[in-house]
Design a protein around this motif. Structure first.
Motif, PDB file in Angstrom:
ATOM      1  N   SER A  95       0.853  -1.189   0.000  1.00 55.95           N
ATOM      2  CA  SER A  95       0.000   0.000   0.000  1.00 55.95           C
ATOM      3  C   SER A  95       0.889   1.239   0.000  1.00 55.95           C
ATOM      4  O   SER A  95       2.102   1.147   0.217  1.00 55.95           O
ATOM      5  CB  SER A  95      -0.895   0.032   1.254  1.00 55.95           C
ATOM      6  OG  SER A  95      -0.104   0.250   2.411  1.00 55.95           O
ATOM      7  N   THR A 124      -0.073   9.664   6.518  1.00 58.56           N
ATOM      8  CA  THR A 124       1.354   9.966   6.646  1.00 58.56           C
ATOM      9  C   THR A 124       1.590  10.790   7.902  1.00 58.56           C
ATOM     10  O   THR A 124       2.512  10.536   8.683  1.00 58.56           O
ATOM     11  CB  THR A 124       1.830  10.766   5.420  1.00 58.56           C
ATOM     12  OG1 THR A 124       1.463  10.063   4.242  1.00 58.56           O
ATOM     13  CG2 THR A 124       3.326  10.978   5.449  1.00 58.56           C
ATOM     14  N   GLU A 165       4.661  16.418  -0.200  1.00 57.28           N
ATOM     15  CA  GLU A 165       3.933  15.923  -1.375  1.00 57.28           C
ATOM     16  C   GLU A 165       4.157  16.889  -2.537  1.00 57.28           C
ATOM     17  O   GLU A 165       4.143  18.103  -2.340  1.00 57.28           O
ATOM     18  CB  GLU A 165       2.439  15.800  -1.047  1.00 57.28           C
ATOM     19  CG  GLU A 165       2.191  14.747   0.021  1.00 57.28           C
ATOM     20  CD  GLU A 165       0.742  14.654   0.502  1.00 57.28           C
ATOM     21  OE1 GLU A 165      -0.122  15.387  -0.020  1.00 57.28           O
ATOM     22  OE2 GLU A 165       0.487  13.838   1.406  1.00 57.28           O
ATOM     23  N   LEU A 197      -0.272  12.332  -6.196  1.00 55.37           N
ATOM     24  CA  LEU A 197      -1.263  13.148  -6.902  1.00 55.37           C
ATOM     25  C   LEU A 197      -0.790  13.609  -8.277  1.00 55.37           C
ATOM     26  O   LEU A 197      -1.608  13.941  -9.135  1.00 55.37           O
ATOM     27  CB  LEU A 197      -1.677  14.364  -6.052  1.00 55.37           C
ATOM     28  CG  LEU A 197      -2.941  14.150  -5.210  1.00 55.37           C
ATOM     29  CD1 LEU A 197      -2.791  13.028  -4.220  1.00 55.37           C
ATOM     30  CD2 LEU A 197      -3.365  15.426  -4.504  1.00 55.37           C
ATOM     31  N   SER A 216       1.326   6.084  -3.510  1.00 56.32           N
ATOM     32  CA  SER A 216       0.242   5.139  -3.334  1.00 56.32           C
ATOM     33  C   SER A 216      -0.139   4.691  -4.736  1.00 56.32           C
ATOM     34  O   SER A 216      -0.702   5.467  -5.511  1.00 56.32           O
ATOM     35  CB  SER A 216      -0.966   5.787  -2.655  1.00 56.32           C
ATOM     36  OG  SER A 216      -2.062   4.889  -2.781  1.00 56.32           O
ATOM     37  N   GLY A 229      -1.699  -0.668  -3.468  1.00 60.96           N
ATOM     38  CA  GLY A 229      -0.284  -0.889  -3.767  1.00 60.96           C
ATOM     39  C   GLY A 229       0.489   0.352  -3.394  1.00 60.96           C
ATOM     40  O   GLY A 229      -0.080   1.432  -3.210  1.00 60.96           O
ATOM     41  N   LEU A 381      -8.976   8.287  -4.151  1.00 53.15           N
ATOM     42  CA  LEU A 381      -8.758   9.289  -5.194  1.00 53.15           C
ATOM     43  C   LEU A 381      -7.967   8.665  -6.330  1.00 53.15           C
ATOM     44  O   LEU A 381      -7.452   7.557  -6.216  1.00 53.15           O
ATOM     45  CB  LEU A 381      -8.054  10.529  -4.627  1.00 53.15           C
ATOM     46  CG  LEU A 381      -6.695  10.354  -3.922  1.00 53.15           C
ATOM     47  CD1 LEU A 381      -5.541  10.329  -4.903  1.00 53.15           C
ATOM     48  CD2 LEU A 381      -6.473  11.483  -2.932  1.00 53.15           C
TER      49      LEU A 381
END
Ligand SMILES: *Cc1c(COP(=O)(O)O)cnc(C)c1O
Length: 455
Positions: A95, A124, A165, A197, A216, A229, A381
């Motif tokens: 994951s 996170t 991120e 993203l 992810s 995953g 998402l």
């Protein structure tokens, strides 16, 4: 253009389909000539003889031993993602949370300190604060990740990792990766970027100086929403030895390596070898080869999906901006929203996960979501399907109100993950949601809202 010789790099769309293949496609992996690489659903692998078994355990023969350490189906996906991100190698995990935790635990130990953006996926954030906190690892969060001075000021002698991120969830802040990578280099600590993203189609953090990328793979890389995953991509560029004795598990003598260090034995691949063998191999968050196969099916169409995701998201953000019920749309692809960073980092599009604010606060958000028919109300998402979520009452419910407001999570904030359906149908659905704000029915708060729909 075609005469540059055999080392010419092929385009992204070609690599996402053919990236990990031998010259004859996957057929060499299958005794029957199957074009698609097989799903090797096996716990372990048979040794030819005792010498080969010993060589594999010593690491002198890189054949497979046991699926927790590596598997041909998983390796195919790892090679493909490493190629798409421009990394030296990749490690597939069960994951995205496993990817973040394995990458982090491959770097920090008790007494160490992490500096992270406050605009983070909640899982996170919780991992850094709660799980690592119990292990004696501390974290400081940077409220405004675009404030470079704040990153520098937060670094202490025991800081071992910077984390952010590329496009933040759910506020879509675009990170100045190159600037933060320079701060990391100056302090001899690695920068880890969660690129979920953006995906490597829109942005490759390693090319801007980041050292490690996590994903992810449950999200855009798969796209179908059928499997979880995660992946850790090592750029192979961070000089662990230059950092002195800050990473003793990589630069000091190791029991398993007969007293050699991981850096001595594996060179630029030290972090990759350590995370695979010692972190993932022992904590055990290995993916099923079946899920690896599903992730690979998604990756083969990544560029096409991202183009459509981005086009739909831009059209929807532009439309939302004009609606009187909407006070703010946080989509970096809109004119005037962080234009310099968007031009530099996201020339192909600004992704499809973003949020907007309804003037009517939480009650309006509830009515809006209950009014939708096509968008699915769920915590996920990057799916081909369009999804909607109210962060204040779901993903961010465990934060205090002041923590939420500091991260831009206001009561009227709604997060969209725009899918690849016909955009006219999506806009019609959002219009239906806004109409629900004016319906005579009384509004209900989201967490306890009945399933009944408002017409
Ligand atoms: C979903 C997500 C994760 C966690 O991934 P899982 O596959 O759900 O464990 C991490 N980071 C981001 C940005 C995510 O969206």
């Amino acid at each position: 253009m075609s005469n540059l010789g055999p080392v010419v790099r092929r385009g992204f769309a070609t690599e996402q389909i053919h990236g990990a293949e031998t010259p004859h496609g996957a057929a060499t992996q299958s005794p029957h000539g199957a074009r698609i690489a097989p799903i090797h659903l096996t716990a372990g692998f048979v040794f030819d003889d005792v010498d080969q078994a010993e060589a594999r355990f010593r690491g002198d023969d890189d054949g497979y031993v046991y699926t927790r350490m590596g598997n041909p189906t998983n390796a195919d996906v790892e090679a493909r993602i490493a190629g798409l991100e421009g990394g030296a190698s990749a490690l597939l995990l069960a994951s995205g949370q496993a990817a973040t935790s394995v990458a982090t635990l491959g770097i920090v130990g008790a007494g160490d300190h992490i500096v992270a953006s406050a605009h983070l996926y909640e899982g996170t954030r919780g991992f850094f604060q709660d799980n690592l906190g119990r292990l004696g690892i501390s974290v400081d969060f940077i409220d405004d990740p675009t404030d470079l001075a704040a990153w520098t000021a937060a670094i202490r002698p025991e800081t071992r990792l910077l984390f952010a991120e590329s496009i933040s969830n759910p506020t879509a802040v675009v990170l100045d990766i190159a600037a933060i990578a320079r701060i990391a280099e100056r302090n001899a600590i690695p920068l880890v970027i969660d690129n979920t993203l953006a995906t490597p189609y829109l942005l490759r953090p390693l090319e801007h100086g980041a050292h490690i990328v996590v994903h992810s793979a449950s999200k855009f890389l798969s796209g179908h929403g059928q499997a979880l995953g995660g992946v850790v991509v090592d750029g192979g560029t961070f000089d662990w030895a230059r950092a002195g004795n800050r990473f003793p598990h990589l630069t000091g003598p190791d029991r398993q390596l007969g007293g050699a260090s991981f850096v001595e034995r594996f060179g630029a691949g030290a972090f990759a070898a350590y995370t695979r063998g010692v972190v993932a191999g022992r904590f055990g968050p290995s993916p099923s080869p079946f899920n690896a196969f599903l992730v690979r099916q998604g990756i083969e169409t990544l560029s096409l999906r991202m183009e459509r995701h981005c086009a739909n998201a831009l059209a929807i953000a532009t439309w939302l901006q004009k609606q009187p019920e909407v006070s703010l749309v946080r989509y970096p692809g809109l004119d005037g929203q962080s234009p310099v960073r968007v031009r530099r980092y996201l020339p192909r599009g600004a992704g499809s996960v973003f949020s907007f604010e309804l003037r009517g606060g939480a009650a309006a958000a509830a009515d809006f979501i209950h009014g939708l028919r096509l968008f699915s109300h769920m915590s996920h998402l990057g799916d081909v399907r369009s999804l909607v979520l109210h962060p204040e009452s779901t993903s961010h419910v465990a934060r205090s109100e002041s923590e939420r407001l500091a991260a831009g999570i206001t009561p009227g904030l709604v997060r969209l993950s725009v899918g690849i359906e016909d955009v006219s149908d999506l806009i019609a659905d959002l219009d239906r949601g806004l109409d629900a704000l004016h319906a005579p029915a009384t509004s209900t708060s989201l967490p306890s809202a009945p399933a009944a729909q408002i017409a």
